[in-house]
Design an enzyme around this catalytic site. Structure first.
Site, PDB file in Angstrom:
ATOM      1  N   TRP A 229      23.744 -30.962 -93.492  1.00 34.03           N
ATOM      2  CA  TRP A 229      24.127 -31.490 -92.188  1.00 34.03           C
ATOM      3  C   TRP A 229      24.525 -32.947 -92.375  1.00 34.03           C
ATOM      4  CZ3 TRP A 229      21.979 -35.631 -89.389  1.00 34.03           C
ATOM      5  CH2 TRP A 229      22.631 -35.878 -88.173  1.00 34.03           C
TER       6      TRP A 229
ATOM      7  N   GLU B 185      25.538 -26.863 -91.499  1.00 35.75           N
ATOM      8  CA  GLU B 185      25.054 -26.941 -90.115  1.00 35.75           C
ATOM      9  C   GLU B 185      25.973 -27.762 -89.220  1.00 35.75           C
ATOM     10  OE1 GLU B 185      21.210 -28.775 -89.823  1.00 35.75           O
ATOM     11  OE2 GLU B 185      21.082 -28.510 -87.639  1.00 35.75           O
TER      12      GLU B 185
ATOM     13  N   LYS C 122      27.134 -29.435 -85.352  1.00 38.26           N
ATOM     14  CA  LYS C 122      26.492 -30.106 -84.216  1.00 38.26           C
ATOM     15  C   LYS C 122      27.532 -30.382 -83.159  1.00 38.26           C
ATOM     16  CE  LYS C 122      23.050 -33.680 -83.256  1.00 38.26           C
ATOM     17  NZ  LYS C 122      22.108 -34.632 -83.851  1.00 38.26           N
TER      18      LYS C 122
ATOM     19  N   ASP D 296      21.756 -24.365 -85.145  1.00 37.85           N
ATOM     20  CA  ASP D 296      20.633 -25.108 -84.573  1.00 37.85           C
ATOM     21  C   ASP D 296      20.667 -24.901 -83.058  1.00 37.85           C
ATOM     22  OD1 ASP D 296      19.201 -27.341 -83.327  1.00 37.85           O
ATOM     23  OD2 ASP D 296      19.093 -28.230 -85.332  1.00 37.85           O
TER      24      ASP D 296
ATOM     25  N   HIS E 227      22.239 -27.563 -80.811  1.00 34.12           N
ATOM     26  CA  HIS E 227      23.553 -28.099 -81.148  1.00 34.12           C
ATOM     27  C   HIS E 227      24.710 -27.416 -80.427  1.00 34.12           C
ATOM     28  CE1 HIS E 227      22.119 -30.076 -85.167  1.00 34.12           C
ATOM     29  NE2 HIS E 227      21.405 -30.422 -84.127  1.00 34.12           N
TER      30      HIS E 227
ATOM     31  N   HIS F  39      18.005 -23.105 -87.196  1.00 34.01           N
ATOM     32  CA  HIS F  39      17.160 -24.255 -86.909  1.00 34.01           C
ATOM     33  C   HIS F  39      16.657 -24.033 -85.497  1.00 34.01           C
ATOM     34  CE1 HIS F  39      18.237 -27.595 -90.002  1.00 34.01           C
ATOM     35  NE2 HIS F  39      17.669 -26.541 -90.541  1.00 34.01           N
TER      36      HIS F  39
ATOM     37  N   ASP G 159      18.528 -35.085 -76.208  1.00 30.64           N
ATOM     38  CA  ASP G 159      17.822 -34.757 -77.453  1.00 30.64           C
ATOM     39  C   ASP G 159      17.979 -33.290 -77.788  1.00 30.64           C
ATOM     40  OD1 ASP G 159      16.065 -35.172 -79.661  1.00 30.64           O
ATOM     41  OD2 ASP G 159      14.515 -34.145 -78.519  1.00 30.64           O
TER      42      ASP G 159
ATOM     43  N   ASP H  86      15.914 -31.908 -80.171  1.00 32.17           N
ATOM     44  CA  ASP H  86      14.801 -31.643 -81.083  1.00 32.17           C
ATOM     45  C   ASP H  86      13.418 -31.698 -80.457  1.00 32.17           C
ATOM     46  OD1 ASP H  86      16.249 -31.474 -83.774  1.00 32.17           O
ATOM     47  OD2 ASP H  86      17.020 -33.345 -82.973  1.00 32.17           O
TER      48      ASP H  86
ATOM     49  N   ASP I  55      13.260 -26.949 -86.495  1.00 36.97           N
ATOM     50  CA  ASP I  55      13.816 -28.305 -86.556  1.00 36.97           C
ATOM     51  C   ASP I  55      13.564 -29.029 -85.246  1.00 36.97           C
ATOM     52  OD1 ASP I  55      15.131 -30.608 -87.135  1.00 36.97           O
ATOM     53  OD2 ASP I  55      17.154 -29.770 -87.013  1.00 36.97           O
TER      54      ASP I  55
HETATM   55  C1  RNT Z   1      20.394 -33.050 -86.962  1.00 36.88           C
HETATM   56  C2  RNT Z   1      20.227 -31.710 -87.573  1.00 36.88           C
HETATM   57  C3  RNT Z   1      19.467 -31.691 -88.860  1.00 36.88           C
HETATM   58  C4  RNT Z   1      18.268 -32.612 -88.848  1.00 36.88           C
HETATM   59  C5  RNT Z   1      17.405 -32.495 -90.075  1.00 36.88           C
HETATM   60  C6  RNT Z   1      16.376 -33.567 -90.160  1.00 36.88           C
HETATM   61  O1  RNT Z   1      20.892 -33.012 -85.698  1.00 36.88           O
HETATM   62  O2  RNT Z   1      19.635 -30.843 -86.664  1.00 36.88           O
HETATM   63  O3  RNT Z   1      19.116 -30.391 -89.172  1.00 36.88           O
HETATM   64  O4  RNT Z   1      17.476 -32.423 -87.719  1.00 36.88           O
HETATM   65  O5  RNT Z   1      18.196 -32.442 -91.196  1.00 36.88           O
HETATM   66 ZN    ZN Z   2      19.074 -28.917 -87.373  1.00 35.87          ZN
END
Ligand code: RNT
Ligand code: ZN
Length: 414
Positions: A181, A222, A224, A255, A258, A282, A290, A292, A322
């Site tokens: 990523w 990955e 985003k 993810d 994302h 993820h 955010d 996460d 994640d």
């Molecule tokens: C970032 C991505 C990635 C990170 C990690 C720490 O937006 O989700 O996967 O969270 O690599």
């Molecule tokens: Zn991620």
């Protein structure tokens, strides 16, 4: 066996579902536990790095792991409350070494203590190059940077990470996922997206050029949507990486945080699975800006798990978590998240899948709806409690007190 479980087993049997098979299937799924929840994505590089890349852990709860030993102790504690055999997902900014190698100089030996630790515990390991929190990523550009010298620095990092991941996989006799990523993007509207994406593609190609045994290394990329400081354009968007993964025959990392908020990862799985050989998840939870937050046992997670199970996608999917929350006990965040993932899978395995699919195939959409809604009242909790009881792990109040006792021990770290 508890009385509650006995009753639950009968209740599910009446729906044509075998609880023992569901328990076994759930415990067979390894979850890759992200090391970075333990220290707010700080890492152990012993270099003065700048955080960044548009990812940010907020909060100042006491107890952050300050060294690899502390992080491993915290992980040991977390794994003691998580049924089943799992994996640790390591980032390249977590070397365990007295030296301070820069990102373009890391080697397998800098991570060897992690491999020894994982081997002792029968854990698998996954790996991630770290393309953020570094002076050479301060522009939020790495593999797509217009400056070839900066691209080359990051290409070297990526190449080394693939080599390290492959060696880890070989050492443990178990395929290691190496997930790429990059934070690359643009705060304001760019005028040459094409050039940026061509540079990212060429850099990725350079990283992927070294041949490695797929039994040891699974490459993943990955995408985003946006991040802090890259609000207008992300170079590695979903379409970019979907195409790249298809062209390369590598894993696509999806993810949950994302995508646009109304998009559903559960819906995407079967669509991308037809074109990419492997999927990396993820599992995360987006809230406002955010992506996460700690995962909850909410509708998104239940839908994701049900899709994995009903579509038969578990064999081609690697599940990683994640998220990072520094406002609560970091060990509790791990335990809650992994157990929620497991509970979601267990629920999916306990659903009357055959009857649901038969109703849908007959276009009896009324029966499908009655089944999904009545199934909500089934005693899933009694089955989960049985899973935990069989391996001597707590639920409810007892879980709370064990988490609190460990947090009290680590709080002195400040
Ligand atoms: C970032 C991505 C990635 C990170 C990690 C720490 O937006 O989700 O996967 O969270 O690599
Ligand atoms: Zn991620």
């Amino acid at each position: 066996m508890t009385h509650a479980y006995d009753l639950a087993r009968e209740a599910f049997a009446a729906w044509g579902v075998e609880t023992e098979a569901a328990i076994a299937a759930t415990l067979a799924v390894p979850i890759s536990v992200h090391c970075w929840q333990g220290d707010d994505v700080g890492g152990f590089e012993r270099r003065s790095g700048t955080s960044g890349g548009g990812i940010q852990a907020t909060g100042n709860h006491p107890g952050r792991a300050r060294s690899p030993d502390e992080l491993r102790a915290d992980l040991d504690f977390a794994f003691s409350l998580i049924p089943g055999r799992h994996r640790l997902n390591l980032h390249a900014c977590y070397p365990d070494t007295p030296e301070a190698p820069d990102r373009d100089a890391i080697e397998y030996r800098h991570f060897a203590p992690w491999v020894d630790w994982a081997r002792d515990r029968g854990l698998g390991l996954d790996f991630n190059p770290t393309f953020f929190a570094h002076a050479k990523s301060d522009d939020n550009l790495t593999l797509s940077h217009p400056d070839a010298a900066i691209r080359d620095f990051w290409i070297e990092h990526g190449r080394r990470c693939r080599g390290i991941a492959a060696r880890i996989g070989r050492e443990l006799g178990c395929q290691t996922v190496n997930n790429i990523w990059v934070p690359d993007g643009s705060k304001d509207t760019p005028v040459d997206r094409m050039a940026a994406r061509r540079r990212l593609e060429a850099s990725l190609d350079a990283i992927m050029a070294d041949p490695h045994d797929r039994a040891c290394l699974l490459d993943a990329v990955e995408s985003k949507l946006f991040g802090i400081g890259v609000e207008s354009m992300t170079v590695g968007s979903h379409e970019f990486y979907l195409g790249y993964a298809v062209r390369r025959g590598i894993a696509l990392c999806l993810d949950m945080g994302h995508f646009h908020p109304t998009e559903s990862l559960a819906d995407k799985l079967s669509a991308v699975a037809l074109s990419v050989p492997d999927i990396l998840l993820h599992v995360s939870r987006p809230v406002r800006w955010d992506s996460d937050h700690v995962i909850l046992l909410n509708d998104d997670l239940l839908a994701l798990a049900q899709e994995l199970v009903f579509a038969g996608l578990l064999p081609q999917t690697r599940i990683g978590l994640d998220y990072f929350d520094a406002t609560i006990s970091r060990t509790a965040a791990w335990v809650i998240g992994v157990r929620n993932m497991q509970k979601a899978l267990l629920r999916a395995f306990l659903m009357p899948q055959t009857r649901l699919k038969a109703a849908e195939a007959r276009l009896d959409l009324t029966e499908r709806l009655v089944l999904t809604e009545e199934a909500r009242d089934l005693p899933f909790g009694a089955v989960w409690s049985e899973v935990c009881a069989r391996v001597g792990m707590p639920v409810g109040e007892a879980l709370l007190s064990q988490l609190a006792a460990y947090q009290a021990r680590v709080a002195v770290r400040g």
